[in-house]
Design a protein around this motif. Structure first.
Motif, PDB file in Angstrom:
ATOM      1  N   HIS A 117      -2.171   1.990  -6.870  1.00  0.00           N
ATOM      2  CA  HIS A 117      -0.828   1.819  -6.296  1.00  0.00           C
ATOM      3  C   HIS A 117      -0.871   1.550  -4.779  1.00  0.00           C
ATOM      4  CE1 HIS A 117       3.516   2.576  -6.006  1.00  0.00           C
ATOM      5  NE2 HIS A 117       3.244   3.295  -4.930  1.00  0.00           N
ATOM      6  N   HIS A 121       0.346  -1.553  -2.273  1.00  0.00           N
ATOM      7  CA  HIS A 121       1.139  -1.500  -1.034  1.00  0.00           C
ATOM      8  C   HIS A 121       0.435  -2.238   0.093  1.00  0.00           C
ATOM      9  CE1 HIS A 121       4.671   0.874  -1.830  1.00  0.00           C
ATOM     10  NE2 HIS A 121       3.991   1.907  -2.331  1.00  0.00           N
ATOM     11  N   SER A 142       4.388   6.282   2.833  1.00  0.00           N
ATOM     12  CA  SER A 142       5.320   6.306   1.697  1.00  0.00           C
ATOM     13  C   SER A 142       5.805   7.743   1.485  1.00  0.00           C
ATOM     14  CB  SER A 142       4.609   5.786   0.449  1.00  0.00           C
ATOM     15  OG  SER A 142       3.684   6.734   0.005  1.00  0.00           O
ATOM     16  N   ASP A 306       8.337   0.706  -3.745  1.00  0.00           N
ATOM     17  CA  ASP A 306       7.589   0.364  -4.954  1.00  0.00           C
ATOM     18  C   ASP A 306       8.170  -0.868  -5.646  1.00  0.00           C
ATOM     19  OD1 ASP A 306       6.149   2.535  -4.306  1.00  0.00           O
ATOM     20  OD2 ASP A 306       6.898   3.819  -5.919  1.00  0.00           O
TER      21      ASP A 306
HETATM   22 ZN    ZN Z   1       4.643   3.581  -3.338  1.00  0.00          ZN
END
Ligand code: ZN
Ligand code: KG4
Length: 345
Positions: A117, A121, A142, A306
């Motif tokens: 993940h 980003h 985040s 996201d």
């Molecule tokens: Zn995230």
């Protein structure tokens, strides 16, 4: 788009690590073809935070319709590959994306790749017209992470600093809650701060006096809490709310920018990528651009938080270099700096 991509591929990206269902189709030749996002924020707002079981169930409900819509919008029957977020994140939520990606991979007979993940980003600015070249410094901020990373090339990530307690997005969210703003509080706090005086309170700039690239935000959060209680007891909270928000935001942003500049200089890096949900913060963008002598890169606002597009492009870049691995992978904890490029399949 970058020149590391060799074959032409349409990659379907699936993001389900937390409270957003994100789906996108990225073509290595044509760029982003379509993307869809469904936020669960309203479902979780009543609980003041993300409820994992509700998150998983809502991903189940939304994922297939979003995939259909993205394929229709892009005018494509089947992708050449599927990329999904395998971690870090909520295990049940990750399993939904991983299960769907692998099921569709079997049905469409196409490769499936597990994506980190946070790598998604940090590669998100590559979706933009003027993408950063390697190497660069990445500030990943985040709801779950605050990290400074030296990015030498795809897959070569060295962690320079991280948070010792709350992530900066978490600090924004908790401070917003203290100020009586809803969940998720970051954007609401930033909006309120526009109307406040950021010099009203001299909040601590955590860890700035120390040479380390690590962050700590719990002291700042506590300092705000004490002032909120004081304002409340004096019956002045409503009048001071915007000043508190602005002063908090200024202290948090000053810290992030100062630490980033210091790390970039120490590492000799001339480019900074700011990514992750807090990267949507206007003051952070403005201050970084003004104070850094090199180039600063961001994803567009919609791809700071996201989304499926960042997973699709990260999957495309990795597939071009190394091929797919196969099997459902859901890894709630997964340090980014253990993410070496796998050997070519
Ligand atoms: Zn995230
Ligand atoms: O990357 P993200 O969507 O999800 C995680 O992987 O955590 O980041 C969400 C975080 C939340 O804490 C949210 O409050 C924060 O990003 N955020 C902001 C802004 N927009 C989102 N924080 C400050 N200013 C904003 N404009």
């Amino acid at each position: 788009m970058t020149d590391t991509i060799i074959p032409h591929m349409n990659v379907l990206g699936i993001e389900t690590s937390c409270d957003e269902t994100g789906v996108a189709l990225y073509g290595t030749d044509a760029g982003l073809l379509a993307h869809e996002l469904h936020s669960q924020a309203d479902l979780h707002a009543v609980y003041g935070g993300v409820v994992p079981e509700i998150a998983s169930r809502d991903h189940v409900r939304m994922l297939l319709p979003l995939i259909r819509r993205v394929m229709e919008r892009a005018g494509i029957d089947r992708p050449d590959a599927i990329a999904y977020t395998a971690g870090p994140g909520l295990v049940g939520a990750l399993m939904v994306g991983g299960g769907m990606a692998n099921g569709l991979g079997l049905a469409w007979d196409c490769p499936v790749i597990a994506v980190h993940h946070m790598e998604g980003h940090l590669l998100a600015p590559m979706l933009e017209e003027n993408p950063p070249e390697f190497p660069f410094l990445a500030l990943l901020v985040s709801g779950g992470h605050s990290m400074l990373i030296a990015v030498r090339e795809l897959g070569a990530y060295r962690l320079l600093g991280t948070t010792l307690d709350d992530a900066v997005g978490e600090a924004f969210d908790k401070t917003a809650k203290l100020l009586g703003l809803g969940y998720p509080g970051g954007p609401a706090l930033a909006a309120l701060a526009e109307h406040g005086d950021d010099t009203a309170y001299d909040f601590p700039r955590p860890m700035l006096s120390r040479p380390t690239a690590d962050f700590s935000f719990s002291g700042l959060k506590t300092a705000v809490m004490l002032e909120v209680r004081k304002a409340e007891s004096e019956g002045r909270l409503d009048a001071l709310r915007a000043d508190l928000a602005a002063s908090f935001q200024r202290a948090a942003v000053d810290t992030l920018v100062a630490k980033s500049l210091r790390a970039a200089r120490a590492e000799g890096l001339e480019r900074i990528v700011v990514a992750g949900g807090v990267g949507a913060n206007r003051l952070l963008r403005q201050e970084m651009a003004e104070r850094f002598e090199g180039e600063v890169y961001y994803p567009r606002m919609a791809f700071c938080t996201d989304n499926g597009a960042m997973i699709a492009i990260a999957g495309a870049l990795r597939l071009a270099e190394a091929g797919a691995a196969g099997g459902i992978r859901a890894q709630p904890r997964w340090p980014l700096d253990t993410l070496a490029m796998p050997p070519a399949a």
